[in-house]
Design a protein around this motif. Structure first.
Motif, PDB file in Angstrom:
ATOM      1  N   VAL A 186     -20.152  89.254 -48.957  1.00 19.33           N
ATOM      2  CA  VAL A 186     -20.073  90.515 -48.217  1.00 19.33           C
ATOM      3  C   VAL A 186     -21.033  91.534 -48.831  1.00 19.33           C
ATOM      4  O   VAL A 186     -20.977  91.815 -50.036  1.00 19.33           O
ATOM      5  CB  VAL A 186     -18.635  91.069 -48.240  1.00 19.33           C
ATOM      6  N   LEU A 187     -21.921  92.060 -47.992  1.00 19.88           N
ATOM      7  CA  LEU A 187     -22.814  93.138 -48.419  1.00 19.88           C
ATOM      8  C   LEU A 187     -22.053  94.454 -48.322  1.00 19.88           C
ATOM      9  O   LEU A 187     -21.620  94.852 -47.248  1.00 19.88           O
ATOM     10  CB  LEU A 187     -24.055  93.180 -47.528  1.00 19.88           C
ATOM     11  N   MET A 212     -20.634  94.153 -44.475  1.00 26.67           N
ATOM     12  CA  MET A 212     -21.035  93.115 -43.525  1.00 26.67           C
ATOM     13  C   MET A 212     -21.070  91.769 -44.233  1.00 26.67           C
ATOM     14  O   MET A 212     -21.618  91.652 -45.329  1.00 26.67           O
ATOM     15  CB  MET A 212     -22.408  93.443 -42.938  1.00 26.67           C
ATOM     16  N   LEU A 213     -20.506  90.760 -43.605  1.00 29.94           N
ATOM     17  CA  LEU A 213     -20.595  89.394 -44.114  1.00 29.94           C
ATOM     18  C   LEU A 213     -21.896  88.804 -43.583  1.00 29.94           C
ATOM     19  O   LEU A 213     -22.046  88.579 -42.385  1.00 29.94           O
ATOM     20  CB  LEU A 213     -19.393  88.563 -43.658  1.00 29.94           C
ATOM     21  N   GLY A 273     -22.586  95.236 -35.274  1.00 35.28           N
ATOM     22  CA  GLY A 273     -21.813  94.393 -36.175  1.00 35.28           C
ATOM     23  C   GLY A 273     -20.582  93.782 -35.533  1.00 35.28           C
ATOM     24  O   GLY A 273     -19.622  93.419 -36.221  1.00 35.28           O
ATOM     25  N   GLU A 274     -20.608  93.652 -34.192  1.00 36.94           N
ATOM     26  CA  GLU A 274     -19.449  93.158 -33.453  1.00 36.94           C
ATOM     27  C   GLU A 274     -19.715  91.792 -32.838  1.00 36.94           C
ATOM     28  O   GLU A 274     -20.853  91.309 -32.804  1.00 36.94           O
ATOM     29  CB  GLU A 274     -19.086  94.147 -32.344  1.00 36.94           C
ATOM     30  N   MET A 275     -18.654  91.188 -32.322  1.00 35.48           N
ATOM     31  CA  MET A 275     -18.770  89.957 -31.550  1.00 35.48           C
ATOM     32  C   MET A 275     -19.258  90.280 -30.142  1.00 35.48           C
ATOM     33  O   MET A 275     -19.211  91.430 -29.705  1.00 35.48           O
ATOM     34  CB  MET A 275     -17.407  89.259 -31.489  1.00 35.48           C
ATOM     35  N   HIS A 278     -22.602  89.663 -39.018  1.00 37.67           N
ATOM     36  CA  HIS A 278     -24.061  89.688 -39.038  1.00 37.67           C
ATOM     37  C   HIS A 278     -24.592  88.864 -37.866  1.00 37.67           C
ATOM     38  O   HIS A 278     -24.465  87.639 -37.841  1.00 37.67           O
ATOM     39  CB  HIS A 278     -24.594  89.116 -40.354  1.00 37.67           C
ATOM     40  N   LEU A 279     -25.135  89.547 -36.874  1.00 33.43           N
ATOM     41  CA  LEU A 279     -25.765  88.921 -35.710  1.00 33.43           C
ATOM     42  C   LEU A 279     -24.829  87.927 -35.030  1.00 33.43           C
ATOM     43  O   LEU A 279     -25.262  86.896 -34.509  1.00 33.43           O
ATOM     44  CB  LEU A 279     -27.071  88.245 -36.129  1.00 33.43           C
TER      45      LEU A 279
END
Length: 365
Positions: free
Chosen positions: A7-8, A65-66, A123-125, A142-143
């Protein structure tokens, strides 16, 4: 379920990252897949400059963010509305989902998906929201992938099923390096028999473009990079010639792929472009990077400059195409791997990327 991932927590920490550790390896929670989603056990994930660009701040994303956007794994559980993916399937993860309904999706890969791009930036689905949390607080995706983890939940439209004979490492690289570099060459550059191709910047994406070109009949491919070891690897992978930028002939190539992601590389690639040639730029430079060209030269020479995101690809069409080239021995993707590492070593892997010492590094789980 409980998973382990990288995780950043803070963007722009100085290197060396093995010391400052911007990526924290920790346990966190992953929600079950929704109706259009799939739970995947990750078996391989690649380190790409697009990950580094988030760590160093060239691409600002919401944190925490992962990270990780290039990966492969085995489908464990599928949502009730998912078709074409079953538990036990090997899947390739792709970093730009395609909704299939927007104006971008109607361009056959030329333009990105509009809602997919918007959700990626947030940062979403694809269907909204987040499935990750740490100590009860949401963690960004992430993306739409977040592959630096033991498990991931992805929208089915971010996944492509491949046959089980495709190894984890090869499958992972098909989803980003090969799809972006090889796709830029085949979908945007479209070299014809007898044409000369140059690839400027021999990182993972550029090397994938070179490897793809080397597998074509009647096309001459030249690899161009500042680093001698990368030029040597390009020759080993089938380049007809490898050279430093200053050695490359002006106006010497019909198709030029720019994969380095800098203003200087952009200018070099354009300098190499012959009259009537096509330059395809796929590198992601810093937001404030600039490049200079001569408009008269562009017009009078009938040259074309094309931007290509994700290799102008339609993953459901192109991933199986590249998998078949690998199967035929014309695309030895595994030769792009310069390092294998564990999840705990991902910060050191970012250091190698920053120093230009790696082509593709693979995290194995």
């Amino acid at each position: 379920m409980r998973i382990r991932g990288a995780v950043l927590t803070e963007i722009g920490k100085p290197g060396p990252y093995a010391v400052t550790r911007p990526l924290v390896i920790t346990d966190l929670d992953l929600a079950p897949p929704g109706p259009t989603e799939v739970l995947v056990e990750v078996d391989a994930a690649g380190l790409c400059h697009s990950d580094l660009s988030v760590v160093d701040g060239n691409r600002v994303r919401p944190v925490p963010m992962l990270l990780g956007h290039e990966g492969s794994g085995i489908a464990l559980e599928v949502g009730r509305a998912v078709e074409g993916i079953a538990p036990g399937d090997r899947v390739v993860m792709t970093f730009l989902p395609r909704c299939g309904d927007c104006a971008g999706c109607a361009t056959d890969g030329i333009r990105p998906c509009v809602p997919g791009s918007a959700r990626n930036g947030a940062g979403e689905m694809l269907t909204g929201g987040r499935r990750l949390s740490l100590d009860g607080a949401p963690v960004n995706h992430h993306l739409g992938v977040s592959a630096f983890a033991t498990h991931a939940v992805l929208d089915a439209r971010s996944l492509v099923v491949v046959e089980p004979d495709v190894p984890p490492t090869v499958a992972a690289l098909l989803g980003c390096a090969v799809l972006t570099g090889g796709g830029a060459l085949l979908n945007a550059g479209r070299p014809r028999p007898g044409e000369r191709v140059a690839v400027v910047g021999l990182g993972g994406v550029g090397m994938a473009a070179l490897l793809t070109g080397a597998g074509l009949d009647d096309v001459e491919v030249t690899g161009i990079d500042l680093v001698a070891s990368k030029r040597d690897l390009g020759s080993d992978l089938g380049a007809h010639a490898s050279m430093a930028p200053e050695e490359a002939p002006d106006a010497g190539f019909d198709v030029v792929i720019e994969g380095a992601g800098s203003g200087r590389a952009f200018e070099t690639a354009y300098r190499l472009l012959a009259p009537g040639g096509r330059m395809v730029t796929v590198g992601l430079p810093a937001p404030d990077a600039t490049a200079t060209i001569t408009p008269l030269d562009l017009v009078a020479g009938g040259r074309t400059i094309v931007g290509s995101y994700l290799g102008s690809a339609v993953p459901a069409r192109d991933v199986p195409r590249f998998a078949q080239l690998w199967r035929e021995g014309r695309l030895p993707v595994e030769r792009l791997v310069s390092h294998e590492l564990g999840l705990d070593d991902v910060n050191a892997g970012m250091d190698r990327l920053a120093r230009g010492e790696a082509v593709r590094q693979i995290v194995r789980f």
